[in-house]
Every structure is written in C-alpha cells, then in structure tokens.
Design a protein around this motif. Structure first.
Motif, PDB file in Angstrom:
ATOM      1  N   LEU A 179       3.073  -4.687  -0.717  1.00 40.71           N
ATOM      2  CA  LEU A 179       2.743  -3.316  -1.134  1.00 40.71           C
ATOM      3  C   LEU A 179       1.901  -2.615  -0.062  1.00 40.71           C
ATOM      4  N   ASN A 180       0.995  -3.371   0.565  1.00 44.67           N
ATOM      5  CA  ASN A 180       0.226  -2.788   1.675  1.00 44.67           C
ATOM      6  C   ASN A 180       1.153  -2.355   2.813  1.00 44.67           C
ATOM      7  N   VAL A 181       2.131  -3.218   3.127  1.00 36.71           N
ATOM      8  CA  VAL A 181       3.103  -2.875   4.183  1.00 36.71           C
ATOM      9  C   VAL A 181       3.874  -1.615   3.779  1.00 36.71           C
ATOM     10  N   GLY A 182       4.277  -1.574   2.521  1.00 37.45           N
ATOM     11  CA  GLY A 182       5.037  -0.420   2.027  1.00 37.45           C
ATOM     12  C   GLY A 182       4.239   0.866   2.165  1.00 37.45           C
ATOM     13  N   PHE A 183       2.952   0.795   1.817  1.00 36.92           N
ATOM     14  CA  PHE A 183       2.089   1.976   1.936  1.00 36.92           C
ATOM     15  C   PHE A 183       2.064   2.449   3.388  1.00 36.92           C
ATOM     16  N   LYS A 184       1.791   1.503   4.277  1.00 35.69           N
ATOM     17  CA  LYS A 184       1.625   1.855   5.697  1.00 35.69           C
ATOM     18  C   LYS A 184       2.919   2.441   6.272  1.00 35.69           C
ATOM     19  N   GLU A 185       4.035   1.799   5.995  1.00 37.86           N
ATOM     20  CA  GLU A 185       5.310   2.255   6.559  1.00 37.86           C
ATOM     21  C   GLU A 185       5.747   3.590   5.941  1.00 37.86           C
ATOM     22  N   ALA A 186       5.550   3.747   4.647  1.00 40.07           N
ATOM     23  CA  ALA A 186       5.971   4.992   3.990  1.00 40.07           C
ATOM     24  C   ALA A 186       5.152   6.169   4.518  1.00 40.07           C
ATOM     25  N   MET A 187       3.850   5.954   4.741  1.00 41.26           N
ATOM     26  CA  MET A 187       2.997   7.046   5.213  1.00 41.26           C
ATOM     27  C   MET A 187       3.318   7.440   6.656  1.00 41.26           C
ATOM     28  N   LYS A 188       4.000   6.542   7.401  1.00 38.73           N
ATOM     29  CA  LYS A 188       4.426   6.911   8.754  1.00 38.73           C
ATOM     30  C   LYS A 188       5.552   7.937   8.690  1.00 38.73           C
ATOM     31  N   ASP A 189       6.329   7.887   7.601  1.00 37.60           N
ATOM     32  CA  ASP A 189       7.495   8.764   7.467  1.00 37.60           C
ATOM     33  C   ASP A 189       7.139  10.154   7.002  1.00 37.60           C
ATOM     34  N   GLU A 190       6.171  10.219   6.094  1.00 32.78           N
ATOM     35  CA  GLU A 190       5.988  11.454   5.344  1.00 32.78           C
ATOM     36  C   GLU A 190       4.568  11.503   4.798  1.00 32.78           C
ATOM     37  N   ASP A 191       4.089  12.697   4.560  1.00 33.77           N
ATOM     38  CA  ASP A 191       2.760  12.868   4.006  1.00 33.77           C
ATOM     39  C   ASP A 191       2.862  12.787   2.472  1.00 33.77           C
ATOM     40  N   TRP A 192       3.201  11.612   1.952  1.00 29.28           N
ATOM     41  CA  TRP A 192       3.392  11.481   0.498  1.00 29.28           C
ATOM     42  C   TRP A 192       2.085  11.789  -0.222  1.00 29.28           C
ATOM     43  N   ASP A 193       2.147  12.484  -1.342  1.00 28.52           N
ATOM     44  CA  ASP A 193       0.881  12.707  -2.054  1.00 28.52           C
ATOM     45  C   ASP A 193       0.668  11.701  -3.176  1.00 28.52           C
ATOM     46  N   CYS A 194       1.668  10.859  -3.415  1.00 31.28           N
ATOM     47  CA  CYS A 194       1.508   9.819  -4.426  1.00 31.28           C
ATOM     48  C   CYS A 194       2.422   8.643  -4.103  1.00 31.28           C
ATOM     49  N   LEU A 195       1.911   7.427  -4.319  1.00 27.39           N
ATOM     50  CA  LEU A 195       2.742   6.232  -4.101  1.00 27.39           C
ATOM     51  C   LEU A 195       2.806   5.441  -5.392  1.00 27.39           C
ATOM     52  N   PHE A 196       4.017   5.128  -5.816  1.00 25.74           N
ATOM     53  CA  PHE A 196       4.225   4.301  -7.003  1.00 25.74           C
ATOM     54  C   PHE A 196       4.558   2.889  -6.558  1.00 25.74           C
ATOM     55  N   PHE A 197       3.774   1.922  -7.008  1.00 16.56           N
ATOM     56  CA  PHE A 197       3.976   0.520  -6.643  1.00 16.56           C
ATOM     57  C   PHE A 197       4.694  -0.131  -7.815  1.00 16.56           C
ATOM     58  N   HIS A 198       5.934  -0.521  -7.579  1.00 15.54           N
ATOM     59  CA  HIS A 198       6.863  -0.735  -8.684  1.00 15.54           C
ATOM     60  C   HIS A 198       7.516  -2.111  -8.634  1.00 15.54           C
ATOM     61  N   ASP A 199       7.362  -2.907  -9.687  1.00 20.82           N
ATOM     62  CA  ASP A 199       8.101  -4.170  -9.742  1.00 20.82           C
ATOM     63  C   ASP A 199       9.590  -3.874  -9.887  1.00 20.82           C
ATOM     64  N   VAL A 200      10.400  -4.770  -9.321  1.00 17.52           N
ATOM     65  CA  VAL A 200      11.844  -4.531  -9.256  1.00 17.52           C
ATOM     66  C   VAL A 200      12.524  -4.711 -10.624  1.00 17.52           C
ATOM     67  N   ASP A 201      11.864  -5.420 -11.528  1.00 19.76           N
ATOM     68  CA  ASP A 201      12.527  -5.747 -12.797  1.00 19.76           C
ATOM     69  C   ASP A 201      12.057  -4.876 -13.954  1.00 19.76           C
ATOM     70  N   LEU A 202      11.357  -3.778 -13.677  1.00 15.51           N
ATOM     71  CA  LEU A 202      10.855  -2.925 -14.760  1.00 15.51           C
ATOM     72  C   LEU A 202      11.558  -1.565 -14.767  1.00 15.51           C
ATOM     73  N   ILE A 203      12.169  -1.241 -15.881  1.00 14.67           N
ATOM     74  CA  ILE A 203      12.918   0.012 -15.985  1.00 14.67           C
ATOM     75  C   ILE A 203      12.219   0.948 -16.965  1.00 14.67           C
ATOM     76  N   PRO A 204      11.842   2.142 -16.493  1.00 12.89           N
ATOM     77  CA  PRO A 204      11.125   3.072 -17.379  1.00 12.89           C
ATOM     78  C   PRO A 204      12.031   3.569 -18.501  1.00 12.89           C
ATOM     79  N   GLU A 205      11.442   3.732 -19.676  1.00 12.63           N
ATOM     80  CA  GLU A 205      12.241   4.086 -20.851  1.00 12.63           C
ATOM     81  C   GLU A 205      11.934   5.476 -21.401  1.00 12.63           C
TER      82      GLU A 205
END
Ligand code: BGN
Length: 355
Positions: A179-205
């Motif tokens: 997740l730390n890697v994801g934060f760092k790499e995503a912020m290199k791409d874009e000035d995101w104002d929010c990051l959602f840290f999401h398990d792969v097996d959870l589907i919002p209902e």
C-alpha cells in the motif's frame, strides 16, 4: 416615476450582464455554467434528471450507465458535477457472474481509458480518487472487483484511477508495504486528493458509500458480510480505508515490517490515533461489503510476531513508514482496466539486488 424605476431596473440588469460576461471571459465559465444550471433543470443528466429508483433493474450496478453521454462541449466548458450524483441507486446486488472475462468488463465500461482511468464525460468531477489494490495470485477476485468497482465509481461521478500493486516473487506477502508503494507510485502520476486502500476480495454493496475522503482517515468497510454486517471490534481498520495525501503523510504512511497475515491494519489504526487524528466511518447502512470466499493463501501465513509488534507501534511509527520505504519497481503497465505496478519489496531481511 414608474418609467424611471423601470430604467433603473434595466440599468441594473445590464450591469449584471456585463459582470457575468466579464467573469465568463476571465475563466469563470464553469462557475457561470453551474449558476445557470441551477435554474435550468431540464437539460443535462448531470443536473439531476434521472431517478434511478424508477428503473426496473434496481440493484444492478450497470443500470443507468448507458444514460451517461458525451455532450458536444470542450472539456474546459463542462459544468462541475452536482454535489450528489444523479446516478446513485443505493443498494447493489452482488452476484458473481460465471465465466466472466476481462474483455466483457472492458466492453461494459466504454469510458474507462488506459491504466483504468475515468473522468465523467458530461461534467467535471470535484473529486480525484485513486484506488490502490494489493495483489498476488488472486486473478479471479480481481476480475470480479473490477466488474463492480468501475461502474460503482462512475455512478459517483468521480475522476478516478485503479492501481493494482502486485508483489513479485514468492516471499511472504506484505499488504501494508504494498500500500505504501501504491501511494508513492500513484502520487507520481496525479495529484490525487484521496486514496482508497482496498482489499481485492471486498465488493461494495451500496453506492452511497462515496469513495471520497473525509476530514479524518476513513474506515469504509465497516459492515462486512463475513462479520454479520457489523464491526468485528471497535478499533478495526482493515479491508477498505481512505486517506488524503496529507493524512497519509501525517501518520508516516503505513508500516513496512508486517510480513504475512494480520496486525498491519491494527497498526495503521493505532497510527491514526498516535498522529492525533480520529477515525471517520460511513453509516452501517452504506459501508456494506461482500467478501469473496476463498481458501488459505500460500505465502500469506499468519504473522506470529504481530502481537509483539503491536505493543511497540508507539515507538516505531515515526521510523518505520513512508520515510523508510524501499522497493524496486519492476514494471508499470497501463492495462485497459487498471495500472499494473509490479514491485520487488524484498524480504524481512531487506532488499536484495534485483537480477
Ligand atoms: C484481527 C487481526 C486483523 C484482522 C482482523 C479481522 C491481529 C492482531 C491481534 C492482536 N489482528 O484479529 O489483522 O484484519 O482480525 O480478520 O491478528
């Protein structure tokens, strides 16, 4: 007397028009368009025309999306999206389609562009959210999550991007470091104002669980089916959480040293408190998630050190986190439905030279 009143009114209206014209020229087009939009309720889907509750396919996460269309305006001329998206439908029926192919997910999401990026075509979103998903050997889960997450986020009229952070090699899985890697790499791409840290097996209902950040770090998955749609314990912070870049950096990100299953989410929850913040949560009615059932993961055995480590978070959080993050980026590929980041995060003994 009546005539002079009329003249004043006319003069006043003219002045108003001139001011509007000047604002428009000065680059306030969107604001002016938004202002007109408040009065003009009949025209655009983004101004609140659609009532999803009238649709016969209630609960279908793809219902409505075909109503989104690209107007013949240039991007700079688009009005801001309304505060509440007109495409929200509330509860989502989660049923995992058999023999689902990623191509089918692509076909159903025509406005998603390379790297899993999306902007509403008919209005300018006021939110930029990156979804970060740690992953290894869970292709089936990933497919289902993408099938649900893309339309879910589009219904919320977000400007978003989906990142998969794939741990290379066979060494024990480390969710928080990914997740730390994801934060760092995503912020290199874009000035995101929010990051959602999401398990792969959870589907919002429920699509009223809006994927935007709050004043405090947010724990979103508060009602999971596996826990009877209740929090398993009061300080639980696992599954899906959301932080702004400022909140993330304030707590020095997440720990890098939890190898294997368990404890890292509790550590993150403790960090929130230690850095002087509170936990924000959606209502239990909205924060509902279905967990895709799965057996035990090889390479993600329970971490026996987690109990001991959790007693030391108060001493470790300032040293271990974003300021100590080390990894080797192996690849970053822009897939049609997500950005795939493959990373060597090393082992509990540190980073090995990559061959
Ligand atoms: C907890 C785990 C979490 C996990 C939840 C839900 C630990 C540390 C114990 C002191 N925490 O028990 O990591 O997300 O269960 O499964 O094991």
């Amino acid at each position: 007397m009546v005539i002079s009143k009329g003249r004043y009114l006319l003069l006043f209206l003219c002045v108003q028009l001139v001011v509007m014209a000047l604002l428009y020229r000065e680059g306030y087009r969107k604001r002016v368009a938004y202002f007109f939009g408040i009065f003009y309720k009949g025209g655009s889907a983004s101004m609140g025309l659609i009532n999803p509750h009238n649709l016969s396919q209630a609960g279908d996460v793809y219902a409505n999306l075909s109503l989104i269309s690209k107007p013949s305006l240039r991007e700079e001329e688009l009005p801001y999206c309304p505060e509440t998206s007109p495409f929200l439908g509330g509860p989502i029926r989660v049923k995992l389609p058999e023999n689902l192919l990623l191509e089918e997910v692509e076909r159903k999401n025509p406005y998603v562009t390379k790297g899993g990026r999306y902007k509403p075509p008919d209005c300018e979103s006021t939110h930029k959210t990156a979804v970060i998903i740690p992953h290894r050997n869970r292709e089936q889960h990933l497919k289902y999550l993408l099938y649900y997450l893309h339309p879910f986020l589009q219904r919320q009229q977000l400007n978003y991007g989906i990142y998969i952070i794939h741990q290379a090699g066979n060494f024990t899985f480390n969710r928080a470091k990914l997740l730390n890697v994801g934060f760092k790499e995503a912020m290199k791409d874009e000035d995101w104002d929010c990051l959602f840290f999401h398990d792969v097996d959870l589907i919002p209902e429920d699509d009223r669980n809006i994927y935007i950040c709050d004043r405090f770090p947010k724990h979103a998955s508060i009602a999971m089916d596996k826990f009877g749609y209740k929090l398993p314990y009061k300080s639980y912070f696992g599954g899906v959480s959301a932080l702004s870049p400022e909140q993330y950096m304030k707590m020095n990100g997440f720990p890098n040293n939890y190898w294997g299953w368990g404890g890292e989410d509790d550590d993150i929850g403790i960090r929130v408190a230690l850095s002087g913040m509170l936990i924000s949560r959606p209502s239990v009615q909205y924060g509902r998630y279905k967990m895709i059932k799965h057996g035990h993961d090889k390479g993600n055995e329970q971490n026996p050190k987690r109990f001991n480590m959790l007693t030391k978070t108060r001493r470790t959080w300032k040293q271990d986190g974003m300021n100590a993050l080390q990894y080797i980026l192996i690849s970053k590929e822009l897939q049609p439905l997500y950005t795939n980041i493959t990373v060597d995060i090393g082992t509990d003994k540190g980073l090995r030279p990559h061959t």
